[in-house]
Scaffold this motif. Structure first.
Motif, mmCIF file in Angstrom:
data_model
loop_
_atom_site.group_PDB
_atom_site.id
_atom_site.type_symbol
_atom_site.label_atom_id
_atom_site.label_comp_id
_atom_site.label_asym_id
_atom_site.label_seq_id
_atom_site.Cartn_x
_atom_site.Cartn_y
_atom_site.Cartn_z
ATOM 1 N N UNK A 52 39.663 32.735 35.477
ATOM 2 C CA UNK A 52 38.979 33.095 36.716
ATOM 3 C C UNK A 52 39.980 32.990 37.851
ATOM 4 N N UNK A 53 40.066 34.028 38.673
ATOM 5 C CA UNK A 53 41.020 34.038 39.775
ATOM 6 C C UNK A 53 40.349 34.530 41.047
ATOM 7 N N UNK A 54 40.787 33.984 42.178
ATOM 8 C CA UNK A 54 40.325 34.460 43.482
ATOM 9 C C UNK A 54 41.401 34.163 44.513
ATOM 10 N N UNK A 55 41.354 34.873 45.625
ATOM 11 C CA UNK A 55 42.374 34.723 46.656
ATOM 12 C C UNK A 55 42.213 33.378 47.356
ATOM 13 N N UNK A 56 43.331 32.700 47.556
ATOM 14 C CA UNK A 56 43.299 31.355 48.139
ATOM 15 C C UNK A 56 42.720 31.347 49.548
ATOM 16 N N UNK B 224 41.909 29.543 37.287
ATOM 17 C CA UNK B 224 41.352 28.562 36.354
ATOM 18 C C UNK B 224 41.328 29.189 34.965
ATOM 19 N N UNK B 225 42.054 28.591 34.029
ATOM 20 C CA UNK B 225 42.021 29.064 32.648
ATOM 21 C C UNK B 225 40.653 28.762 32.050
ATOM 22 N N UNK B 226 40.070 29.740 31.374
ATOM 23 C CA UNK B 226 38.733 29.565 30.817
ATOM 24 C C UNK B 226 38.734 29.429 29.299
ATOM 25 N N UNK C 261 33.456 38.124 28.763
ATOM 26 C CA UNK C 261 32.013 38.009 28.515
ATOM 27 C C UNK C 261 31.384 36.996 29.467
ATOM 28 N N UNK C 262 30.975 37.437 30.650
ATOM 29 C CA UNK C 262 30.404 36.502 31.630
ATOM 30 C C UNK C 262 28.899 36.314 31.512
ATOM 31 N N UNK D 112 31.028 28.049 35.967
ATOM 32 C CA UNK D 112 31.934 28.230 34.817
ATOM 33 C C UNK D 112 32.478 26.889 34.342
ATOM 34 N N UNK D 113 32.529 25.902 35.216
ATOM 35 C CA UNK D 113 33.007 24.578 34.804
ATOM 36 C C UNK D 113 31.894 23.707 34.247
#
Length: 237
Positions: A210-214, A106-108, A53-54, A228-229
């Protein structure tokens, strides 16, 4: 008529003019600062697994970056990593576990697991359920299950092939066959009038992250991470 003053100096009636003051040299005016050029419009693609739910983050994004369109891209949990690796999305709301290699994660938040049952089921008499309460129940596990195996002694496996999706499993439950255990958000997503759900004590939670390519940490990704933070638009990283 000229007059002779003391010492023989001769004075005339014409007053002498004071020497003109030289005009101060003109100072060069500082050039006016030009306003920054507007950023060109672009799109930030955010992958989203079912149940995530964003909404509140999207609202903040539109307030802070109105020139950047946020596009939601539906993902399936089974293949949630693929669009991150290929660059089809800039970042994604995924469910753990996920292989963290080459990713920033990042765990949400954690979601409670619930038992979805027919509205006529005796299980609905309680506000919460224990695993022992499910003895004798047929537990349906869809192929897109996100919780993994849950030890439930005394329960039975269905005598039919697992449904392909959670939506299919819940439709089967609505017909009065078995129960299904899912994160609460999925129970809400597939809610029907003929089913209900109850929290299951002791069941594993489902973690949304939340995940994204490094290798693709862009300013837009940083901006979304800040949102989100809970960072304000004026706070530093």
């Amino acid at each position: 008529m000229a007059h002779t003053g003391r010492g023989g100096a001769r004075r005339t009636g014409t007053p002498q003019r004071a020497p003109r003051k030289q005009a101060a040299p003109k100072r060069d005016r500082a050039p006016r600062e030009q306003p920054p050029a507007p950023e060109p419009p672009r799109t930030f693609r955010l992958g989203v697994v079912p149940g995530a739910t964003p909404g509140k983050w999207i609202d903040r994004w539109r307030e802070r970056l109105p020139h950047v369109t946020l596009e939601l891209v539906p993902l399936e949990v089974a293949t949630q990593r693929e669009p991150i690796d290929t660059g089809d999305v800039d970042a994604a709301l995924i469910r753990l576990p996920i292989d963290p290699q080459d990713l920033h994660v990042i765990r949400l938040y954690d979601e409670t697991a619930v038992v979805v049952a027919s509205i006529d089921s005796a299980l609905t008499a309680a506000d919460e359920l224990d695993p022992d309460d499910l003895a004798g129940e047929v537990v349906i596990v869809p192929r897109d299950d996100v919780l993994g195996p849950i030890p439930l002694p005394g329960t039975e496996a269905p005598r039919f092939e697992p449904p392909e999706t959670t939506a299919d499993a819940i439709a089967t439950v609505a017909a009065g066959v078995g129960i299904v255990i899912v994160p609460m958000s999925l129970a809400r997503l597939h809610h029907r009038r003929d089913i209900t759900y109850r929290p299951l004590r002791g069941a594993p939670a489902s973690t949304v992250a939340l995940a994204w390519h490094a290798d693709r940490t862009t300013p837009d990704v940083d901006a979304f991470v800040g949102i989100v933070r809970g960072r304000t638009s004026n706070s530093s990283r």
